[in-house]
Design a protein around this motif. Structure first.
Motif, mmCIF file in Angstrom:
data_model
loop_
_atom_site.group_PDB
_atom_site.id
_atom_site.type_symbol
_atom_site.label_atom_id
_atom_site.label_comp_id
_atom_site.label_asym_id
_atom_site.label_seq_id
_atom_site.Cartn_x
_atom_site.Cartn_y
_atom_site.Cartn_z
ATOM 1 N N ALA A 96 0.837 -1.206 0.000
ATOM 2 C CA ALA A 96 0.000 0.000 0.000
ATOM 3 C C ALA A 96 0.870 1.254 0.000
ATOM 4 C CB ALA A 96 -0.919 -0.008 1.222
ATOM 5 N N LEU A 97 1.920 1.247 0.815
ATOM 6 C CA LEU A 97 2.788 2.418 0.895
ATOM 7 C C LEU A 97 3.599 2.595 -0.381
ATOM 8 C CD1 LEU A 97 3.800 4.766 2.503
ATOM 9 C CD2 LEU A 97 5.429 3.255 3.659
ATOM 10 N N ALA A 98 4.095 1.495 -0.935
ATOM 11 C CA ALA A 98 4.880 1.579 -2.175
ATOM 12 C C ALA A 98 4.033 2.157 -3.311
ATOM 13 C CB ALA A 98 5.407 0.196 -2.552
ATOM 14 N N LYS A 99 2.792 1.730 -3.400
ATOM 15 C CA LYS A 99 1.901 2.233 -4.453
ATOM 16 C C LYS A 99 1.647 3.731 -4.267
ATOM 17 C CE LYS A 99 -2.587 1.339 -6.628
ATOM 18 N NZ LYS A 99 -3.822 0.506 -6.589
ATOM 19 N N TRP A 100 1.452 4.137 -3.024
ATOM 20 C CA TRP A 100 1.195 5.557 -2.742
ATOM 21 C C TRP A 100 2.417 6.411 -3.081
ATOM 22 C CZ3 TRP A 100 3.166 9.181 0.801
ATOM 23 C CH2 TRP A 100 2.385 10.327 0.974
ATOM 24 N N ILE A 101 3.595 5.967 -2.671
ATOM 25 C CA ILE A 101 4.836 6.709 -2.966
ATOM 26 C C ILE A 101 5.053 6.788 -4.468
ATOM 27 C CG2 ILE A 101 7.351 6.656 -2.774
ATOM 28 C CD1 ILE A 101 7.013 5.421 0.000
ATOM 29 N N SER A 102 4.792 5.671 -5.154
ATOM 30 C CA SER A 102 4.974 5.634 -6.604
ATOM 31 C C SER A 102 4.128 6.702 -7.287
ATOM 32 C CB SER A 102 4.605 4.241 -7.127
ATOM 33 O OG SER A 102 4.632 4.205 -8.534
ATOM 34 N N MET A 231 2.589 8.828 5.504
ATOM 35 C CA MET A 231 2.992 7.444 5.220
ATOM 36 C C MET A 231 2.456 6.470 6.266
ATOM 37 S SD MET A 231 6.899 7.835 3.816
ATOM 38 C CE MET A 231 7.245 8.698 2.289
ATOM 39 N N LYS A 232 2.426 6.894 7.519
ATOM 40 C CA LYS A 232 1.874 6.035 8.571
ATOM 41 C C LYS A 232 0.404 5.746 8.310
ATOM 42 C CE LYS A 232 4.694 6.876 12.694
ATOM 43 N NZ LYS A 232 4.692 7.440 14.074
ATOM 44 N N ARG A 233 -0.339 6.770 7.921
ATOM 45 C CA ARG A 233 -1.767 6.574 7.653
ATOM 46 C C ARG A 233 -1.983 5.634 6.481
ATOM 47 N NH1 ARG A 233 -2.224 12.142 8.947
ATOM 48 N NH2 ARG A 233 -2.337 12.747 6.755
ATOM 49 N N VAL A 234 -1.190 5.792 5.436
ATOM 50 C CA VAL A 234 -1.317 4.916 4.269
ATOM 51 C C VAL A 234 -0.979 3.474 4.642
ATOM 52 C CG1 VAL A 234 -0.386 4.374 1.991
ATOM 53 C CG2 VAL A 234 -0.870 6.747 2.599
ATOM 54 N N ALA A 235 0.128 3.283 5.345
ATOM 55 C CA ALA A 235 0.543 1.939 5.746
ATOM 56 C C ALA A 235 -0.475 1.298 6.686
ATOM 57 C CB ALA A 235 1.911 1.994 6.421
ATOM 58 N N GLY A 236 -1.189 2.138 7.443
ATOM 59 C CA GLY A 236 -2.199 1.614 8.366
ATOM 60 C C GLY A 236 -3.548 1.390 7.722
ATOM 61 N N GLY A 237 -3.627 1.583 6.419
ATOM 62 C CA GLY A 237 -4.885 1.342 5.717
ATOM 63 C C GLY A 237 -5.707 2.584 5.488
ATOM 64 N N GLY A 238 -5.201 3.738 5.892
ATOM 65 C CA GLY A 238 -5.929 4.983 5.704
ATOM 66 C C GLY A 238 -5.813 5.506 4.285
#
Length: 285
Positions: A96-102, A231-238
């Motif tokens: 999830a985080l990798a996709k968001w950063i990308s 990034m914490k929110r994204v990694a946590g499913g937010g």
């Protein structure tokens, strides 16, 4: 005339008979040789080695004659140099985080996935949040492994390579600064030393950016912590939009260790520019 025809027919039949027998003998010889070689592991290995070498020579010869660069200069092992990973190999959090950063930084998913994976491994090993490591890389270089600042900081984590040459020795030398994984590891080590020296995370970030003895760090610490929050929110499913503005988190009251370090600084210790500050901090590690 008839005798000539008979003679020619007899000669032809004789040649045909001889050729048939010769082919039969050749085939028999090949079969015998194969059976013999099959029974001798050493000879079988030599035969296979010779055959493989011959095929490789033929392949190289044909490639050299080709005008297609992807064939003429092919490197089958080049993929081993690539910093990339199949996103399917990532955990749910990492993916999830990798996709968001990308999407946020317009970089390919596969290499970012590898960096996210490495940040998780290193972070858990040294006791740092992986999202902090990735947030620093984002603010420092926007995930450009070839970035270089005016002060000479290089690579993903913008490490002062000329100052931290010793830290790159285990990775083969200072040119490893442009290998994203090596740079990530060296950057994390520098960050750990800054935090330990400053006595806390926020003060450590000021040391990392070279603003330990300056009144203003240019908003660096706030930007890093704000990006880490995303990034914490994204990694946590937010859900965080990839174009979410980069907020600036306010600094906490200075830690005692940081206040003490500032209070004991003499006028000669105070750098005259951010570049001098960065080098002083790096030399202090």
């Amino acid at each position: 005339m008839r005798s000539i025809n008979v003679f020619m027919r007899d000669v032809g039949n004789g040649l045909l008979e001889i050729s048939h027998n010769s082919l039969a003998l050749l085939g028999l010889a090949v079969v015998v040789a194969l059976v013999f070689v099959a029974g001798r592991p050493d000879m079988r290995h030599q035969s296979e080695t010779w055959a493989l070498g011959w095929l490789q020579e033929r392949h190289v010869s044909r490639a050299a004659e080709s005008d297609d660069l992807t064939i003429a200069a092919a490197e089958p092992d080049a993929v081993e140099r690539a910093t990339a990973v199949d996103p399917k190999e990532l955990t749910k959090q990492q993916a999830a985080l990798a996709k968001w950063i990308s999407r946020r930084y317009n970089v390919a998913l596969e290499p970012i996935g590898r960096l996210v994976q490495e940040a998780w491994t290193i972070g858990h090993h040294v006791g740092l949040d992986p999202t902090l490591i990735l947030a620093i890389a984002a603010i420092e270089s926007r995930f450009n492994p070839f970035a270089q600042s005016a002060m000479g900081a290089q690579g993903l984590m913008q490490v002062m390579t000329r100052v931290h040459v010793d830290k790159y020795e285990p990775f083969g030398g200072s040119h490893a600064a442009f290998d994203p994984i090596s740079n990530l590891k060296v950057g994390v080590q520098v960050l750990r030393e800054c935090i330990a020296r400053a006595g806390g995370l926020e003060a450590g970030l000021r040391w990392y950016v070279g603003a330990a003895n300056l009144d203003d760090d240019g908003g660096y610490m706030g930007k890093v912590l704000s990006e880490q929050d995303h990034m914490k929110r994204v990694a946590g499913g937010g859900a965080v939009p990839p174009n979410a503005p980069l907020g600036v988190r306010k600094a906490s009251p200075a830690a005692p260790a940081a206040r003490e370090a500032s209070a004991t600084s003499t006028a000669a210790d105070i750098p005259s520019s951010p570049a001098q500050a960065a080098e002083q901090v790096a030399l202090a590690q």
